[in-house]
Design a protein around this motif. Sequence first.
Motif, mmCIF file in Angstrom:
data_model
loop_
_atom_site.group_PDB
_atom_site.id
_atom_site.type_symbol
_atom_site.label_atom_id
_atom_site.label_comp_id
_atom_site.label_asym_id
_atom_site.label_seq_id
_atom_site.Cartn_x
_atom_site.Cartn_y
_atom_site.Cartn_z
ATOM 1 N N GLY A 38 0.866 -1.300 -0.014
ATOM 2 C CA GLY A 38 0.081 0.029 0.016
ATOM 3 C C GLY A 38 0.710 1.235 -0.093
ATOM 4 N N ILE A 39 1.640 1.295 0.873
ATOM 5 C CA ILE A 39 2.867 2.570 1.047
ATOM 6 C C ILE A 39 3.473 2.816 -0.182
ATOM 7 C CG2 ILE A 39 4.666 3.570 2.084
ATOM 8 C CD1 ILE A 39 3.342 2.073 4.760
ATOM 9 N N ILE A 40 4.349 1.473 -0.720
ATOM 10 C CA ILE A 40 5.170 1.772 -1.824
ATOM 11 C C ILE A 40 4.304 2.346 -3.143
ATOM 12 C CG2 ILE A 40 6.742 0.738 -3.240
ATOM 13 C CD1 ILE A 40 7.874 -1.071 -1.231
ATOM 14 N N SER A 41 3.269 1.352 -3.348
ATOM 15 C CA SER A 41 2.268 1.545 -4.427
ATOM 16 C C SER A 41 1.883 3.213 -4.687
ATOM 17 C CB SER A 41 1.369 0.445 -4.737
ATOM 18 O OG SER A 41 0.353 0.817 -3.922
ATOM 19 N N SER A 42 1.384 3.475 -3.344
ATOM 20 C CA SER A 42 0.630 4.709 -3.544
ATOM 21 C C SER A 42 1.773 5.951 -3.621
ATOM 22 C CB SER A 42 -0.053 4.924 -2.302
ATOM 23 O OG SER A 42 0.496 4.862 -1.198
ATOM 24 N N VAL A 43 2.824 5.660 -2.960
ATOM 25 C CA VAL A 43 4.048 6.833 -3.223
ATOM 26 C C VAL A 43 4.344 6.826 -4.538
ATOM 27 C CG1 VAL A 43 6.307 7.565 -2.431
ATOM 28 C CG2 VAL A 43 4.630 6.830 -1.014
ATOM 29 N N VAL A 44 4.785 5.518 -5.350
ATOM 30 C CA VAL A 44 5.216 5.719 -6.631
ATOM 31 C C VAL A 44 4.092 6.237 -7.657
ATOM 32 C CG1 VAL A 44 6.117 4.010 -8.397
ATOM 33 C CG2 VAL A 44 6.984 3.687 -6.212
ATOM 34 N N ALA A 45 2.907 5.543 -7.459
ATOM 35 C CA ALA A 45 1.973 6.100 -8.239
ATOM 36 C C ALA A 45 1.714 7.680 -8.159
ATOM 37 C CB ALA A 45 0.567 5.418 -7.871
ATOM 38 N N THR A 46 1.812 8.142 -6.999
ATOM 39 C CA THR A 46 1.847 9.542 -6.799
ATOM 40 C C THR A 46 2.805 10.574 -7.484
ATOM 41 O OG1 THR A 46 0.530 9.271 -4.589
ATOM 42 C CG2 THR A 46 1.365 11.311 -5.272
ATOM 43 N N ILE A 47 3.906 9.800 -7.500
ATOM 44 C CA ILE A 47 5.223 10.436 -8.269
ATOM 45 C C ILE A 47 4.739 10.461 -9.501
ATOM 46 C CG2 ILE A 47 7.466 10.610 -8.648
ATOM 47 C CD1 ILE A 47 7.814 9.438 -6.144
ATOM 48 N N ILE A 48 4.552 9.400 -10.183
ATOM 49 C CA ILE A 48 4.436 9.150 -11.668
ATOM 50 C C ILE A 48 2.997 9.812 -11.973
ATOM 51 C CG2 ILE A 48 4.105 7.264 -13.461
ATOM 52 C CD1 ILE A 48 5.412 5.247 -12.101
ATOM 53 N N GLY A 49 2.168 9.706 -11.317
ATOM 54 C CA GLY A 49 0.800 10.068 -11.684
ATOM 55 C C GLY A 49 0.888 11.721 -11.761
ATOM 56 N N THR A 50 1.457 12.489 -10.890
ATOM 57 C CA THR A 50 1.578 13.972 -10.765
ATOM 58 C C THR A 50 2.187 14.513 -11.812
ATOM 59 O OG1 THR A 50 1.307 13.661 -8.234
ATOM 60 C CG2 THR A 50 2.058 15.732 -9.294
ATOM 61 N N MET A 51 3.544 13.814 -12.280
ATOM 62 C CA MET A 51 4.266 14.161 -13.205
ATOM 63 C C MET A 51 3.441 14.020 -14.441
ATOM 64 S SD MET A 51 8.107 12.373 -12.527
ATOM 65 C CE MET A 51 8.422 12.754 -14.150
ATOM 66 N N ALA A 52 2.829 13.022 -14.684
ATOM 67 C CA ALA A 52 1.928 12.675 -15.745
ATOM 68 C C ALA A 52 0.854 13.413 -15.954
ATOM 69 C CB ALA A 52 1.276 11.253 -15.987
ATOM 70 N N ALA A 53 0.321 14.156 -14.830
ATOM 71 C CA ALA A 53 -0.850 14.921 -14.893
ATOM 72 C C ALA A 53 -0.070 16.297 -15.630
ATOM 73 C CB ALA A 53 -1.336 15.407 -13.566
ATOM 74 N N PHE A 54 0.983 16.786 -14.947
ATOM 75 C CA PHE A 54 1.505 18.086 -15.632
ATOM 76 C C PHE A 54 1.717 17.804 -17.260
ATOM 77 C CE2 PHE A 54 2.824 19.297 -11.433
ATOM 78 C CZ PHE A 54 2.680 20.548 -11.510
ATOM 79 N N GLY A 55 2.231 16.693 -17.666
ATOM 80 C CA GLY A 55 2.517 16.698 -19.049
ATOM 81 C C GLY A 55 1.577 16.655 -19.901
ATOM 82 N N ILE A 56 0.225 15.723 -19.592
ATOM 83 C CA ILE A 56 -0.832 15.674 -20.044
ATOM 84 C C ILE A 56 -1.641 17.123 -20.318
ATOM 85 C CG2 ILE A 56 -3.414 14.950 -19.765
ATOM 86 C CD1 ILE A 56 -2.115 12.528 -18.086
ATOM 87 N N ASN A 57 -1.328 17.899 -19.268
ATOM 88 C CA ASN A 57 -1.814 19.520 -19.246
ATOM 89 C C ASN A 57 -1.526 20.098 -20.433
ATOM 90 O OD1 ASN A 57 -3.827 21.203 -18.148
ATOM 91 N ND2 ASN A 57 -2.100 22.520 -17.304
ATOM 92 N N ASN A 58 -0.199 19.764 -20.544
ATOM 93 C CA ASN A 58 0.523 20.612 -21.589
ATOM 94 C C ASN A 58 0.538 20.082 -22.980
ATOM 95 O OD1 ASN A 58 1.473 22.454 -19.974
ATOM 96 N ND2 ASN A 58 3.341 21.331 -19.598
ATOM 97 N N MET A 59 -0.260 18.849 -22.999
ATOM 98 C CA MET A 59 -0.292 18.157 -24.492
ATOM 99 C C MET A 59 -1.299 18.771 -25.455
ATOM 100 S SD MET A 59 -0.230 14.218 -23.666
ATOM 101 C CE MET A 59 1.233 13.419 -22.893
ATOM 102 N N LYS A 60 -1.267 18.769 -26.833
ATOM 103 C CA LYS A 60 -2.308 19.141 -27.780
ATOM 104 C C LYS A 60 -3.407 18.242 -27.549
ATOM 105 C CE LYS A 60 0.987 21.354 -30.891
ATOM 106 N NZ LYS A 60 2.174 20.651 -30.818
ATOM 107 N N THR A 61 -4.400 18.414 -28.228
ATOM 108 C CA THR A 61 -5.785 17.887 -27.779
ATOM 109 C C THR A 61 -5.687 16.378 -28.321
ATOM 110 O OG1 THR A 61 -6.727 19.971 -28.721
ATOM 111 C CG2 THR A 61 -8.284 17.904 -28.498
ATOM 112 N N LEU A 62 -5.087 15.819 -29.480
ATOM 113 C CA LEU A 62 -5.358 14.655 -29.859
ATOM 114 C C LEU A 62 -4.393 13.712 -28.924
ATOM 115 C CD1 LEU A 62 -6.178 12.628 -31.909
ATOM 116 C CD2 LEU A 62 -4.298 12.850 -33.106
ATOM 117 N N PRO A 63 -3.020 14.191 -28.763
ATOM 118 C CA PRO A 63 -2.595 13.143 -27.652
ATOM 119 C C PRO A 63 -3.062 12.977 -26.257
ATOM 120 C CG PRO A 63 -0.977 14.773 -28.452
ATOM 121 C CD PRO A 63 -2.295 15.013 -29.178
ATOM 122 N N ARG A 64 -3.605 14.272 -25.978
ATOM 123 C CA ARG A 64 -4.181 14.152 -24.633
ATOM 124 C C ARG A 64 -5.457 13.445 -24.358
ATOM 125 N NH1 ARG A 64 -5.172 19.854 -23.200
ATOM 126 N NH2 ARG A 64 -7.185 19.882 -24.242
#
Lengths: 274, 267
Positions: free
Chosen positions: B67-93
């Motif tokens: 629970g601890i490892i998976s939530s921490v890793v998921a939070t790091i990857i997910g938060t980074m991904a959210a920034f990237g997704i926010n900057n993407m153009k419509t189709l890739p997003r």
Amino acid sequence: MKKTWAAYPYIFWIIIFTIVPMGLLIYFSITVKTPTGTIISMDNFRRFTEPIYLKVLARSLTLAAISTVCCLLLGYPAALFLSSRDLRHKNTMVLLMVLPMWMNFLLRTYAWLTLLERKGLINTLLGKIGIPPLNLLYNDFAVVLGMVYNFLPFMVLPIYSVLSKIDHSLIEAAEDLGADPLRTFLKVRLPLSLPGVMSGITMVFMPAVTTFVISRLLGGGQYTLIGNLIEQQFLTVGDWNFGSAISLMMMLIILIGMGFTSRYEKEQEGGGLW
Amino acid sequence: MVKYFLKRGYLFLLYAFLYAPIIVLAFYSFNSSRSRGTWDGFSLKWYIQMFQDRQILTSLYYSLVIGIISSVVATIIGTMAAFGINNMKTLPRTTVMNLTYLPVLNPDIVTGISFMLLFIFIRLKLGFITLLLSHITFNIPYVILSVLPRIKQLDKNMYEAALDLGATPAVAFRKVVLPEIMPGVITGLLLAFTLSLDDFVISFFNTGSGVSTLSITIYSMARRGINPKINALSTLMFVSILTLLVIINLMMSRQKNSKEKESKEVL
């Protein structure tokens, strides 16, 4: 801040853990193993149309539908009462509705096991008033009861959130124009709450169709729903090709169903749980 | 008035239906005999036996670690991904977002099986690592879905103002952006941790011999029939969740109060 590199690890992750597994699922479902090697074939899907498997599918759909209707009949009045303006301690009441959802669903299912079994509490109480023990466990009744018990809050909450957002002046307007309470309900509240009903139906029906735990614990070892069929194919029979084909069909049924209801919700500004 | 009591009465019956099984379960965890129908006196022996049960203790350990490892890793990857997704153009997003929704909407059993096929295909032995990888995978979407709305609400001018005032991008990010999105990140982390602890179906298909989470242990015990140790375990789990929720609620209301005070002072 116009960079997208931050999403690259996630995209890499999606490719390995979402796209490749889906590809494997499709690959296994359209191939069969023969003594001479693996060949592409639609046999797995054809096999699913055999009567014994169609019966399992029909049974799963029927039980899930019955549970959904029960949840709706029990849950709609509850949502309506919870959203009424004269209810005291409203926040506590809503919290009490959410609370059981935080308990592991295995434990919630197990709780019924101890109530329903032959020497369980209900039969002991019945015995005290002279009624011979009933077979409450390991039948359709127990499975439906388990589903209704587990999924009822998923029906109440979306309906409640839509009902409590209804502009009260609409109801006052209906009353001013001379509508009696029943008519106000039928013409104003009910139509406006339909998006919540739709998401409630989705959130109860979908997990009910695919469950294999409730049917295993409350239905007994021989009880087979579509979820149990998939589990068996992978863990006991070892026929991954057939198992993948059933999984794929179930996934399509669910995603198409979700597509329908989510389109409806978007049009109606529906209330989901998230 | 009659109507009011009818409403209350209906809700009362429904709550009785929801809570009676849990209460009965908790009640019989203190029963000194194994029987469920009769009451033979108060005893804590099932709790003592539970804490001496190696299987339960190791699975509690695995549940918490995963629970601890998976939530921490998921939070790091997910938060980074959210920034990237926010900057993407419509189709890739839209493509990435649809792929993000897939595991959320897909039935658990299908997700679990597709992971299992992958692990066997790449010849990774089912066990701790596969369990962890599958938990990270189903947690990431929930982190993204709770962080992304926060990023969308960000005021770009604030970040640029910080840069104009001489902050390096790293400092501007840490001092301006991060505090703004933190509530979303924390929600995502807690959600991921809870989902990981609660998951049974996906874990069930992706675990190997020797490694099992609490859910898997409960399932295998419950399949063999009634066991008072499970009653004791579920009572403890329910009480700890209850306390956790009360604490979170208190913290949130206190935060809200202090914020209201602050805003009043500013006014």
